[in-house]
Design a protein around this motif. Sequence first.
Motif, PDB file in Angstrom:
ATOM      1  N   UNK A   1      18.667   8.362  41.992  1.00 44.30           N
ATOM      2  CA  UNK A   1      19.039   8.364  40.588  1.00 44.30           C
ATOM      3  C   UNK A   1      19.961   9.530  40.274  1.00 44.30           C
TER       4      UNK A   1
ATOM      5  N   UNK B   1      20.754  15.041  39.982  1.00 39.13           N
ATOM      6  CA  UNK B   1      20.760  14.488  38.636  1.00 39.13           C
ATOM      7  C   UNK B   1      22.109  14.705  37.958  1.00 39.13           C
ATOM      8  N   UNK B   2      22.620  15.932  38.113  1.00 37.36           N
ATOM      9  CA  UNK B   2      23.847  16.310  37.422  1.00 37.36           C
ATOM     10  C   UNK B   2      25.060  15.588  37.999  1.00 37.36           C
TER      11      UNK B   2
ATOM     12  N   UNK C   1      22.458  11.129  36.708  1.00 32.78           N
ATOM     13  CA  UNK C   1      22.679  10.948  35.281  1.00 32.78           C
ATOM     14  C   UNK C   1      23.699   9.848  35.039  1.00 32.78           C
ATOM     15  N   UNK C   2      23.345   8.900  34.193  1.00 33.23           N
ATOM     16  CA  UNK C   2      24.273   7.832  33.845  1.00 33.23           C
ATOM     17  C   UNK C   2      24.194   6.623  34.757  1.00 33.23           C
ATOM     18  N   UNK C   3      23.317   6.662  35.789  1.00 39.93           N
ATOM     19  CA  UNK C   3      23.319   5.543  36.729  1.00 39.93           C
ATOM     20  C   UNK C   3      22.863   4.249  36.084  1.00 39.93           C
ATOM     21  N   UNK C   4      21.835   4.362  35.207  1.00 42.43           N
ATOM     22  CA  UNK C   4      21.310   3.137  34.603  1.00 42.43           C
ATOM     23  C   UNK C   4      22.352   2.474  33.713  1.00 42.43           C
ATOM     24  N   UNK C   5      23.143   3.326  33.034  1.00 45.28           N
ATOM     25  CA  UNK C   5      24.202   2.758  32.200  1.00 45.28           C
ATOM     26  C   UNK C   5      25.304   2.190  33.098  1.00 45.28           C
TER      27      UNK C   5
ATOM     28  N   UNK D   1      21.939  21.939  29.803  1.00 50.23           N
ATOM     29  CA  UNK D   1      21.078  20.844  29.349  1.00 50.23           C
ATOM     30  C   UNK D   1      20.416  20.161  30.538  1.00 50.23           C
ATOM     31  N   UNK D   2      21.181  19.972  31.601  1.00 51.18           N
ATOM     32  CA  UNK D   2      20.674  19.230  32.744  1.00 51.18           C
ATOM     33  C   UNK D   2      19.585  19.955  33.502  1.00 51.18           C
TER      34      UNK D   2
ATOM     35  N   UNK E   1      25.887  10.071  29.953  1.00 44.94           N
ATOM     36  CA  UNK E   1      24.773   9.120  29.838  1.00 44.94           C
ATOM     37  C   UNK E   1      25.244   7.675  29.808  1.00 44.94           C
TER      38      UNK E   1
ATOM     39  N   UNK F   1      17.193  21.753  32.172  1.00 43.44           N
ATOM     40  CA  UNK F   1      15.938  21.842  31.415  1.00 43.44           C
ATOM     41  C   UNK F   1      14.859  21.034  32.091  1.00 43.44           C
ATOM     42  N   UNK F   2      13.700  21.610  32.164  1.00 47.66           N
ATOM     43  CA  UNK F   2      12.588  20.884  32.758  1.00 47.66           C
ATOM     44  C   UNK F   2      12.579  20.960  34.269  1.00 47.66           C
ATOM     45  N   UNK F   3      13.545  21.632  34.870  1.00 46.33           N
ATOM     46  CA  UNK F   3      13.571  21.742  36.325  1.00 46.33           C
ATOM     47  C   UNK F   3      13.553  23.221  36.699  1.00 46.33           C
TER      48      UNK F   3
ATOM     49  N   UNK G   1      26.682  21.255  29.731  1.00 46.20           N
ATOM     50  CA  UNK G   1      26.106  20.121  30.443  1.00 46.20           C
ATOM     51  C   UNK G   1      25.107  20.609  31.493  1.00 46.20           C
TER      52      UNK G   1
END
Lengths: 538, 386
Positions: B275, B81-82, B277-281, B135-136, B103, B138-140, B132
Motif C-alpha cells: 500500500x 506510505x509516502x 498513499x493514493x493507491x486506492x484512488x 503529515x505523513x 490522496x 504522524x502516527x508512525x 506532506x
Amino acid sequence: MSDPKNPTRAKDGRDKPKESAHRIEGGIDAVVIGAGADGLAAAAYLGKGGLRTVLVGAGPEIGGRIAKREIASGVEGVDGEHLVTALDPDVIAELDLYRHGLEFAARRLDTTYFFEGGDVLRFDGDLAQAALLSLDHDDDREALEIFMSEVLDMAALLRPAFRPFAFPGGGNHQRVLEKAMAGATPEAAARLRRFCLSNADDIIHGRFGDGPLRALLLAETAFRSAAAPNEPFSFLSLLRRYSGEAAGLQGAAAYPKGGAVSVITALRRAAQSAKVDVRAATPVKSILIEGDRVGGVTLADGGQLRAPIIVAAIDAEQAYLTMIGAGMIDIGLERILTARRPEIASARMQIVLKGVAQDDATRRNMMRRLVYAPSPEALAKAFNEARAGRVPQSLVVEAVFPTALDEGAALDKRQVVSVMAHPLPFDAEPDAERREAIRSAILDNIEMFAAGFSGRIEADDLRLAADEAAAAKASPAAYAARPDILRQWALSSAVTGSGDITGFYFCGPEAQIGAGLSCAAGRAAARAALHAYRKGAA
Amino acid sequence: MIFPAEDFFADAPRPTPLYAAVASASEANLWTAVNGWTAARVYSSVSGEYETAKSAAALADLGPLARYAVRGKEAAEFLGRLTTAPALSLQVGESARGLMLNDQGYVIDLAEVSRLSDDLFLLTAPTPHARHIALGRRGLDVVAEDISGQVAALGVFGPQTAGVLAAAGLKSASETLAASGVLRGVETAARPVQFGAMPGVELIFPKEEALTIWERIIRRGAGAPIGLDALEILRLEAGGPRPGLDFTPAGKPGASPRTPEEIGLAHLAPLDRGWFNGRRALRHLAGKPRRRLISLSIDAEQSAPGAAVLQDGKPVGRITSCAWSPVRKRVIAFADVDAASHGNDYEISAAGAPEGRIPAKRLETAESGLARVFAGVQGTSTDFRR
C-alpha cells in the motif's frame, strides 16, 4: 443447545468465560465494532438485511456512553444524553423500535426559558405553536410566528443534508444542499442561502424587539455547538437543532421512559430479533486490511473474526489510526483526523435534591424542559473564555427532572435534576480543580433562576466529555462539542468516505452532524454496506 | 533524480554548499534558481559538458534538490506510505525510484529512496515536501530531517564514474549499492542514483568538506562539471519527465493533475506492490488515462515548448520541453498528447516548414522502454485485483 457458529455463547445469551482464545471464526458476513446506539442500529439493519452479523463492544455493557449508573445511594442516573431531540424517525419506523419497547414518558416537552434579568418565557413544545406563549410585545409575537414558520420550513428542507452519508466517494453534502435549493421556490432558496451563509446573530438581530427572545434563540443556537452564535455559518446549528424530530414532532424534545438508556434497550432488542450476535467485553485490536479490502478483525485476546464487511461505530481516531493503522490510510484523511483540536465541550450534571416541590408553579415547571439563556453578550464572552481554557461565568443550562417526567423513576422525598451546561473548556484530562470550577459554575448558573437551589442538594455527579469517552473507551476529542455545520459536513464526508477501503464503513460520532442521540449514521452505514453486499452478491 | 522546473522569480537564491566551488569553475557565469538554491546553467559550453557526461564523468551540483534523512523503527513503513518506492523490501545499500501521490492518486512529485542502514533512509525529491512529510509521519515512529543545505551533494554521471569515486577516496563505493565511509575524518556517503533512467552515483558529504572534496576530484582530472542545460539534454534522451515543466504536480496552482500512467511512469507505481498513499484512488483511475506524455524525435533543427502536436491533421497536444540531441542529430521532445492519439507518427506545427508541419516520430527512451515492458507484464499477470 449452544450456537454452532459461536461455541462460547450459551443459550441464555450471556458470554461464558473465554476458553482457548486464539482461533479464527468464519461464516460471518459483517462485524460491527462498537456497541453504542449507532453500532446497535447498524447491526440491526444488517441483521434485518439477512447478513450474519456480529456486534462487538469493548466495554462490559452494551450502550457505549449511554448507560445507567448509580449517582447517589439508591439513585440511578443515566449517562450520556438526557433528552431525545434528534432520534432519526426512519430508524424508529424501520427497526420498529416502539414494538421493541421504546416508550416516551413525556412527549412534546414545553420549555421554560429563564433570563439574566429575571424574565421568564414559556415555549410550547410544538414550536409551530410557539407564538402562543406569554410575550409582552404583540409585535414580537407576530415576528416570532413568522420566524418560527420560516425556520421550521427551512430546517425540514435541509433535513436530508443533515444526514450522514456512507457511500465511499458518493455522498456529498454540497450536492444535497444544491438539490434542496433547486427544489425550493426562488424566495425560499434566497432565504435558505441567507440562512446558510449568515451567522445567527445577524439573522436574529433586529427581528424582535430587544429582549429575551434574542437571548433565547442564540442560546438554542449555541447550545452544544463549538461555534459561537456570532461566528460564520452558525445559524445552520439552529436549523440542525430544529430539523430533528422527537416523538413525531419537529424541533421538539421528548423524555423516553427510563431515560435515554431505554433507546439503547430497544435498539438491542431490535438487533437481537434480527439475529445479531451481540458480544460485550470483546475489544477489537485491529482491522485486517488485505489488498484494498477488509478481511476481518483481530480481537484483543488474539482471536480473529473473518468478514467481508466491517462497520466501525467507534470514534474515527480509534478506527482509522489505531485499528487500521496510520500506515494504511491516506495522508489527507489522517490530516483531517488529527487536525482537530477541540476547545469547547458540554458538561452533564445529575443532582439529587432533598424534598419535594410544594407549590404548583414549581411542580409544573418540573414537568418541562428548563433552559437558562444568558444575554447574547454574556454568551459571546463565555465562548471566548472557554476557548481560552477558562471556565466561563455564564452558561446555557438545560435542565430536566427525570423523577417528575417519568413516574417509574419517581423517588420518595427526593428529586433528580439532570443538567446539561454549555459552553465549557474542553479538557482531555480534567483535574480535580477544574472539575470543581465547572461544578460551581454550573450551580451558580442554576442559582440564577432557581434561588435557594444549592441548599437542597443532597448529591451531585458531574460528567465531562473525558468521562464519557473513558466509559465508551473512546478518544475524548470525539465527545467534545462540534464546530460549525460546514466543518462538520467536511469531517463527516471524509470519515464516511472510509478511506476507500472496500467493505469498510464508518458511523462513529464524527459521522454525525450535530449533537444528540440520532442513529442516522448507523443507518446510513448499514444501508451502504447492504447495498454493496447485494451488488456484489448479484 | 531530476531537477524540477527553474523558478524564474526567485529574487535571491541561497548558495548551495558547493556554490563557491561551482562559481569558480563557471566560465559562462550563467545562473538560475531551483527550489530557491543557486544552480549553474552552463559552465563553459553545453556541447562540451554533454560530451564529458557521455565519454568521461560529469559532476553536477545536486544541492538544489530536496533531501531528507529518515530515521526510526518505522522509517520503511513511512516511506512506503509516502512514496510508491518499495522501501520495505529494500536491503541496506539499495535504492529505488518512486513517485509521491496525493490522496486522489495524482502525482505530486518523483522520489528516490536509499536504505543506508536498518533504520536510516535517504529520501530525495525534486521539490521540498515539508508539510506532506510532516503529515505523513504522524502516527508512525519516524523522524524526517530536512538535510538539504546541510550536506553537499555531488552527482557523478558517465562511464568513468568509478574513477571519480576512487579520486574522492571512496574506493569501496559501488555503482549499484550505497556505501558510506570516512574520508579525511568526515562521514561521507555514496549512493547510486538515476538521472531519469541514466545511472550515476551521488556523493554526499558535510558542507564543511565540500570544497576539499571537489578540489580533490578536479585536481585529479577525474571529472568536469556539468550545468543544467546539458543535463536537460541527457534527461530528454533518457526520457524522464520534469516536474513543473512536462507536468504540473498535483496541488500546485493551475495544475491539471496527472496519474503516473499519464506521465508515462506507471511502472513506478505498480498497484500490486504494498500500500502507498493514493493507491486506492489510483486503482479506480488505472487503465483510464486521459492524456499521455510521450517522447518524440522531430526532424528539425529546433522546436519550442508550446508548439502544437498534430495527428491526422488534427491537434492532439503540445510540446512541453525539447532540446537538440547531438547523438540522435534530431530535436527530441516531450509532448503531452490526447490519450486517444495512436501510433508512432505525429506532426509538429512550425513556421517556415512546408505546410507549416514537421514530421515527428515516437522515440523509445530508457524510461518508455521500462513502461512498455511493465505494461506487457501487467497485461498477462494474474493480478487478482483486476
